[in-house]
Design an enzyme around this catalytic site. Sequence first.
Site, mmCIF file in Angstrom:
data_model
loop_
_atom_site.group_PDB
_atom_site.id
_atom_site.type_symbol
_atom_site.label_atom_id
_atom_site.label_comp_id
_atom_site.label_asym_id
_atom_site.label_seq_id
_atom_site.Cartn_x
_atom_site.Cartn_y
_atom_site.Cartn_z
ATOM 1 N N THR A 1 0.806 -0.880 0.296
ATOM 2 C CA THR A 1 -0.241 0.379 -0.009
ATOM 3 C C THR A 1 0.671 0.907 0.523
ATOM 4 O O THR A 1 1.442 1.479 0.917
ATOM 5 C CB THR A 1 -0.906 0.645 0.942
ATOM 6 O OG1 THR A 1 -1.691 -1.411 1.454
ATOM 7 C CG2 THR A 1 -2.012 1.519 1.834
ATOM 8 N N LYS B 1 -8.134 1.698 -3.218
ATOM 9 C CA LYS B 1 -7.529 1.494 -2.043
ATOM 10 C C LYS B 1 -7.622 2.920 -0.955
ATOM 11 O O LYS B 1 -8.171 3.293 0.261
ATOM 12 C CB LYS B 1 -6.249 1.442 -1.818
ATOM 13 C CG LYS B 1 -5.418 0.785 -0.574
ATOM 14 C CD LYS B 1 -5.714 -1.138 -0.246
ATOM 15 C CE LYS B 1 -4.907 -0.985 1.084
ATOM 16 N NZ LYS B 1 -5.078 -1.811 2.297
ATOM 17 N N LYS C 1 -1.408 4.768 8.401
ATOM 18 C CA LYS C 1 -0.848 5.379 7.592
ATOM 19 C C LYS C 1 -1.347 5.443 6.085
ATOM 20 O O LYS C 1 -0.752 5.956 5.644
ATOM 21 C CB LYS C 1 -0.049 3.912 7.418
ATOM 22 C CG LYS C 1 0.233 3.104 6.125
ATOM 23 C CD LYS C 1 1.036 2.105 6.048
ATOM 24 C CE LYS C 1 1.845 1.995 4.129
ATOM 25 N NZ LYS C 1 2.133 1.138 3.668
HETATM 26 P P1 NAD Z 1 5.970 -6.290 6.942
HETATM 27 O O1 NAD Z 1 6.595 -5.286 7.546
HETATM 28 O O2 NAD Z 1 5.214 -7.342 8.176
HETATM 29 O O3 NAD Z 1 6.311 -7.237 5.820
HETATM 30 C C1 NAD Z 1 7.342 -6.357 5.041
HETATM 31 C C2 NAD Z 1 8.246 -7.446 4.734
HETATM 32 O O4 NAD Z 1 9.475 -6.335 3.467
HETATM 33 C C3 NAD Z 1 8.776 -6.829 6.040
HETATM 34 O O5 NAD Z 1 8.920 -8.333 6.106
HETATM 35 C C4 NAD Z 1 10.190 -6.351 5.555
HETATM 36 O O6 NAD Z 1 11.935 -6.862 6.539
HETATM 37 C C5 NAD Z 1 10.624 -6.925 3.640
HETATM 38 N N1 NAD Z 1 11.329 -5.663 3.424
HETATM 39 C C6 NAD Z 1 11.186 -4.608 3.077
HETATM 40 N N2 NAD Z 1 11.998 -4.052 2.153
HETATM 41 C C7 NAD Z 1 12.994 -5.314 1.077
HETATM 42 C C8 NAD Z 1 13.547 -5.805 -0.091
HETATM 43 N N3 NAD Z 1 13.873 -4.247 -0.668
HETATM 44 N N4 NAD Z 1 13.773 -7.152 0.412
HETATM 45 C C9 NAD Z 1 12.768 -8.076 0.578
HETATM 46 N N5 NAD Z 1 12.510 -7.664 0.908
HETATM 47 C C10 NAD Z 1 11.914 -6.164 2.171
HETATM 48 O O7 NAD Z 1 3.708 -5.725 6.483
HETATM 49 P P2 NAD Z 1 2.936 -6.236 6.214
HETATM 50 O O8 NAD Z 1 1.776 -6.082 7.066
HETATM 51 O O9 NAD Z 1 3.202 -7.968 5.152
HETATM 52 O O10 NAD Z 1 2.006 -4.996 4.969
HETATM 53 C C11 NAD Z 1 2.874 -5.286 3.505
HETATM 54 C C12 NAD Z 1 2.242 -4.156 2.822
HETATM 55 O O11 NAD Z 1 0.738 -5.082 2.491
HETATM 56 C C13 NAD Z 1 2.049 -2.550 3.441
HETATM 57 O O12 NAD Z 1 2.251 -2.057 2.609
HETATM 58 C C14 NAD Z 1 0.849 -2.869 4.935
HETATM 59 O O13 NAD Z 1 -0.076 -0.797 4.407
HETATM 60 C C15 NAD Z 1 -0.161 -3.240 3.497
HETATM 61 N N6 NAD Z 1 -0.731 -3.856 3.693
HETATM 62 C C16 NAD Z 1 -1.412 -4.559 4.723
HETATM 63 C C17 NAD Z 1 -2.510 -5.180 6.035
HETATM 64 C C18 NAD Z 1 -1.878 -5.852 6.821
HETATM 65 O O14 NAD Z 1 -3.307 -6.569 7.859
HETATM 66 N N7 NAD Z 1 -0.992 -5.926 7.294
HETATM 67 C C19 NAD Z 1 -3.455 -4.956 5.250
HETATM 68 C C20 NAD Z 1 -3.441 -4.744 4.205
HETATM 69 C C21 NAD Z 1 -2.430 -3.972 3.103
#
Ligand code: NAD
Length: 300
Positions: free
Chosen positions: A93, A168, A243
């Site tokens: 997102t 979104k 966020k």
């Molecule tokens: P998270 O922080 O658990 O996972 C993100 C991962 O990306 C981390 O493990 C981090 O180490 C990794 N990362 C960052 N830079 C990287 C790179 N260059 N190479 C490889 N890995 C890298 O976050 P999440 O909860 O999984 O959310 C991910 C996205 O989805 C966000 O943008 C969030 O806003 C969106 N989202 C989350 C939810 C939710 O309920 N958690 C729901 C809808 C949308």
Amino acid sequence: MKIAFLGLGHMGLPMARNLVGAGHDVIGFDVVAAAVEAARAAGIPVATSGTEAASGADVVLTMFPSGRHVIEAYDGGLLAAAPPGTLFIDSSTIAVDEAQTAHERAVAAGHRNIDAPVSGGVVGAENGTLAFMVGGSDEDFAAALPLLEAMGKRIVHCGGPGLGQAAKVCNNMILAVSQIVVGEAFVLAERLGLEHQVLYDVVSQASGQCWALSTNCPVPGPVPTSPANRDYQPGFAGALMAKDLGLALQAIEATGTDARLGRLAQEIYAAFAAGEGGGRDFSGIITDIRDASAPPVPTP
Ligand code: NAD
């Protein structure tokens, strides 16, 4: 098709697992060692770097915390490492203008790109029931569809680059405003002597009906599965809502939209997330509303 799945966090890991489960050829990577280990333990083959994963891929799917991470990773080696014509799918997102920048950079490097943010949370990611909102060309949408179908149930092509993110932020702005006003209505009802269940029974069948009431009811009782029944354990954490509203605010300002409630919702959830609300379900905003209200007038 070989898929490099980068970002194996709360959402990425179960999404990658569903792709593997559907028979796709996936290679994962995350910058955090523990996430790589968890992926390996879940049966997802992993690379030693993002560029290594991208170098043999037909599709590079990213699921990162923010737009900065996406653009830095694209510029920092992914676009250069991927074979010409690779389809980049970003499901993080991020802001609409960041998604458009990511798209332009991918295209300038000879690749294809769509934004495909999701809703449905970790439960949706685990169950393969996410909703995907997609921005990009018809051709790229069609190419991505079989992969998105392995991770989600509802996949909507919203328009050109960035318009998945636009859908979104608009959805989450509506959700935030409605969750606040449902909380306000329950606190007002308490002070008027109207029982929670009665208010629920009336509104859930009337014109005030909405998801924030009928699924995410902010008081315990009327909807047993809502986070209010488990002390506001998320669900959808206040930090993530804050966020997303920050991204909505960016879009409101960039477009000069007179979105007063959207702006106010952003302020309200920023304050909520700065305290304990960051880790609580966003429906817990009702607690702040109750606490900030004047003491109830005692009944004679
Ligand atoms: P998270 O922080 O658990 O996972 C993100 C991962 O990306 C981390 O493990 C981090 O180490 C990794 N990362 C960052 N830079 C990287 C790179 N260059 N190479 C490889 N890995 C890298 O976050 P999440 O909860 O999984 O959310 C991910 C996205 O989805 C966000 O943008 C969030 O806003 C969106 N989202 C989350 C939810 C939710 O309920 N958690 C729901 C809808 C949308």
